[in-house]
Design a protein around this motif. Structure first.
Motif, PDB file in Angstrom:
ATOM      1  N   PHE A  14      26.504  34.822  56.959  1.00  0.00           N
ATOM      2  CA  PHE A  14      27.665  35.638  56.609  1.00  0.00           C
ATOM      3  C   PHE A  14      28.643  34.902  55.700  1.00  0.00           C
ATOM      4  O   PHE A  14      29.097  35.462  54.699  1.00  0.00           O
ATOM      5  N   SER A  15      28.979  33.663  55.991  1.00  0.00           N
ATOM      6  CA  SER A  15      29.903  32.890  55.145  1.00  0.00           C
ATOM      7  C   SER A  15      29.371  32.779  53.723  1.00  0.00           C
ATOM      8  O   SER A  15      30.127  32.934  52.760  1.00  0.00           O
ATOM      9  N   HIS A  16      28.094  32.521  53.602  1.00  0.00           N
ATOM     10  CA  HIS A  16      27.462  32.414  52.284  1.00  0.00           C
ATOM     11  C   HIS A  16      27.551  33.746  51.532  1.00  0.00           C
ATOM     12  O   HIS A  16      27.854  33.778  50.336  1.00  0.00           O
ATOM     13  N   ILE A  17      27.326  34.836  52.245  1.00  0.00           N
ATOM     14  CA  ILE A  17      27.373  36.163  51.615  1.00  0.00           C
ATOM     15  C   ILE A  17      28.793  36.496  51.166  1.00  0.00           C
ATOM     16  O   ILE A  17      29.005  37.048  50.081  1.00  0.00           O
ATOM     17  N   VAL A  18      29.788  36.134  51.965  1.00  0.00           N
ATOM     18  CA  VAL A  18      31.189  36.349  51.572  1.00  0.00           C
ATOM     19  C   VAL A  18      31.506  35.529  50.323  1.00  0.00           C
ATOM     20  O   VAL A  18      32.135  36.030  49.392  1.00  0.00           O
ATOM     21  N   ARG A  20      29.405  34.582  48.023  1.00  0.00           N
ATOM     22  CA  ARG A  20      28.717  35.217  46.890  1.00  0.00           C
ATOM     23  C   ARG A  20      29.447  36.482  46.444  1.00  0.00           C
ATOM     24  O   ARG A  20      29.525  36.773  45.253  1.00  0.00           O
ATOM     25  N   ALA A  21      30.012  37.234  47.393  1.00  0.00           N
ATOM     26  CA  ALA A  21      30.774  38.430  47.028  1.00  0.00           C
ATOM     27  C   ALA A  21      31.996  38.046  46.200  1.00  0.00           C
ATOM     28  O   ALA A  21      32.347  38.735  45.238  1.00  0.00           O
ATOM     29  N   ASN A  22      32.637  36.951  46.560  1.00  0.00           N
ATOM     30  CA  ASN A  22      33.806  36.478  45.805  1.00  0.00           C
ATOM     31  C   ASN A  22      33.433  35.978  44.415  1.00  0.00           C
ATOM     32  O   ASN A  22      34.181  36.159  43.462  1.00  0.00           O
ATOM     33  N   GLU A  23      32.281  35.346  44.311  1.00  0.00           N
ATOM     34  CA  GLU A  23      31.888  34.722  43.041  1.00  0.00           C
ATOM     35  C   GLU A  23      31.038  35.622  42.136  1.00  0.00           C
ATOM     36  O   GLU A  23      31.141  35.542  40.914  1.00  0.00           O
ATOM     37  N   HIS A  24      30.195  36.467  42.743  1.00  0.00           N
ATOM     38  CA  HIS A  24      29.195  37.199  41.952  1.00  0.00           C
ATOM     39  C   HIS A  24      29.249  38.715  42.121  1.00  0.00           C
ATOM     40  O   HIS A  24      28.409  39.412  41.576  1.00  0.00           O
ATOM     41  N   GLY A  25      30.183  39.214  42.893  1.00  0.00           N
ATOM     42  CA  GLY A  25      30.283  40.658  43.053  1.00  0.00           C
ATOM     43  C   GLY A  25      29.674  41.162  44.356  1.00  0.00           C
ATOM     44  O   GLY A  25      29.287  40.382  45.228  1.00  0.00           O
ATOM     45  N   PRO A  26      29.582  42.457  44.498  1.00  0.00           N
ATOM     46  CA  PRO A  26      29.146  43.073  45.751  1.00  0.00           C
ATOM     47  C   PRO A  26      27.792  42.570  46.242  1.00  0.00           C
ATOM     48  O   PRO A  26      26.879  42.319  45.456  1.00  0.00           O
ATOM     49  N   GLN A  27      27.696  42.427  47.565  1.00  0.00           N
ATOM     50  CA  GLN A  27      26.458  42.023  48.230  1.00  0.00           C
ATOM     51  C   GLN A  27      26.037  43.173  49.149  1.00  0.00           C
ATOM     52  O   GLN A  27      26.836  43.655  49.950  1.00  0.00           O
ATOM     53  N   LYS A  35      19.768  51.027  52.835  1.00  0.00           N
ATOM     54  CA  LYS A  35      21.099  50.485  52.568  1.00  0.00           C
ATOM     55  C   LYS A  35      22.026  50.822  53.723  1.00  0.00           C
ATOM     56  O   LYS A  35      22.108  51.972  54.161  1.00  0.00           O
ATOM     57  N   ALA A  36      22.748  49.811  54.224  1.00  0.00           N
ATOM     58  CA  ALA A  36      23.606  49.996  55.388  1.00  0.00           C
ATOM     59  C   ALA A  36      25.067  49.671  55.112  1.00  0.00           C
ATOM     60  O   ALA A  36      25.955  50.335  55.636  1.00  0.00           O
ATOM     61  N   ALA A  37      25.341  48.661  54.288  1.00  0.00           N
ATOM     62  CA  ALA A  37      26.731  48.242  54.069  1.00  0.00           C
ATOM     63  C   ALA A  37      26.819  47.410  52.798  1.00  0.00           C
ATOM     64  O   ALA A  37      25.807  46.971  52.246  1.00  0.00           O
ATOM     65  N   VAL A  38      28.074  47.206  52.357  1.00  0.00           N
ATOM     66  CA  VAL A  38      28.341  46.387  51.172  1.00  0.00           C
ATOM     67  C   VAL A  38      29.460  45.416  51.516  1.00  0.00           C
ATOM     68  O   VAL A  38      30.471  45.809  52.097  1.00  0.00           O
ATOM     69  N   VAL A  39      29.295  44.165  51.145  1.00  0.00           N
ATOM     70  CA  VAL A  39      30.349  43.161  51.298  1.00  0.00           C
ATOM     71  C   VAL A  39      30.943  42.952  49.908  1.00  0.00           C
ATOM     72  O   VAL A  39      30.223  42.641  48.959  1.00  0.00           O
ATOM     73  N   ILE A  40      32.259  43.155  49.802  1.00  0.00           N
ATOM     74  CA  ILE A  40      32.956  42.953  48.529  1.00  0.00           C
ATOM     75  C   ILE A  40      34.108  41.980  48.731  1.00  0.00           C
ATOM     76  O   ILE A  40      34.580  41.784  49.860  1.00  0.00           O
ATOM     77  N   SER A  41      34.577  41.416  47.644  1.00  0.00           N
ATOM     78  CA  SER A  41      35.717  40.504  47.722  1.00  0.00           C
ATOM     79  C   SER A  41      36.984  41.301  48.039  1.00  0.00           C
ATOM     80  O   SER A  41      37.055  42.511  47.783  1.00  0.00           O
ATOM     81  N   PHE A  42      37.984  40.618  48.558  1.00  0.00           N
ATOM     82  CA  PHE A  42      39.258  41.275  48.845  1.00  0.00           C
ATOM     83  C   PHE A  42      39.893  41.784  47.558  1.00  0.00           C
ATOM     84  O   PHE A  42      40.466  42.865  47.525  1.00  0.00           O
TER      85      PHE A  42
END
Length: 84
Positions: A14-18, A20-27, A35-42
């Motif tokens: 999870f930390s790695h995915i967060v 990546r969302a901050n650096e490279h966009g939606p995960q 498809k179940a969910a999307v992690v995006i940066s704040f």
């Protein structure tokens, strides 16, 4: 796709995915191949949820700009008594 994660894997990374969302966009997270969910940066979340204009700016736009708001006057009739 390097921005798609199975939910089982996402739990342990999870930390790695967060990050990546901050650096490279939606995960994107999948469950059982769907498809179940999307992690995006704040920051991305704020952009998506912020109104594009203020309420006062909205009311200055047509059809409100030239409207006569007197049409919204309340009825002048006397209210009725209600037994409680």
């Amino acid at each position: 796709m390097d921005n798609q994660w199975q939910l089982q894997e996402a739990k342990s990374k999870f930390s790695h995915i967060v990050d990546r969302a901050n650096e490279h966009g939606p995960q994107f997270l999948t469950r059982h191949g769907h498809k179940a969910a999307v992690v995006i940066s704040f920051e991305d979340y704020q952009k998506m949820s912020a109104p594009e204009e203020s309420l006062s700016d909205f009311l200055k736009m047509p059809p409100f700009a030239d409207s006569d708001f007197d049409v919204f006057d309340r009825a002048k009739e006397v209210s009725r008594d209600i037994d409680l």
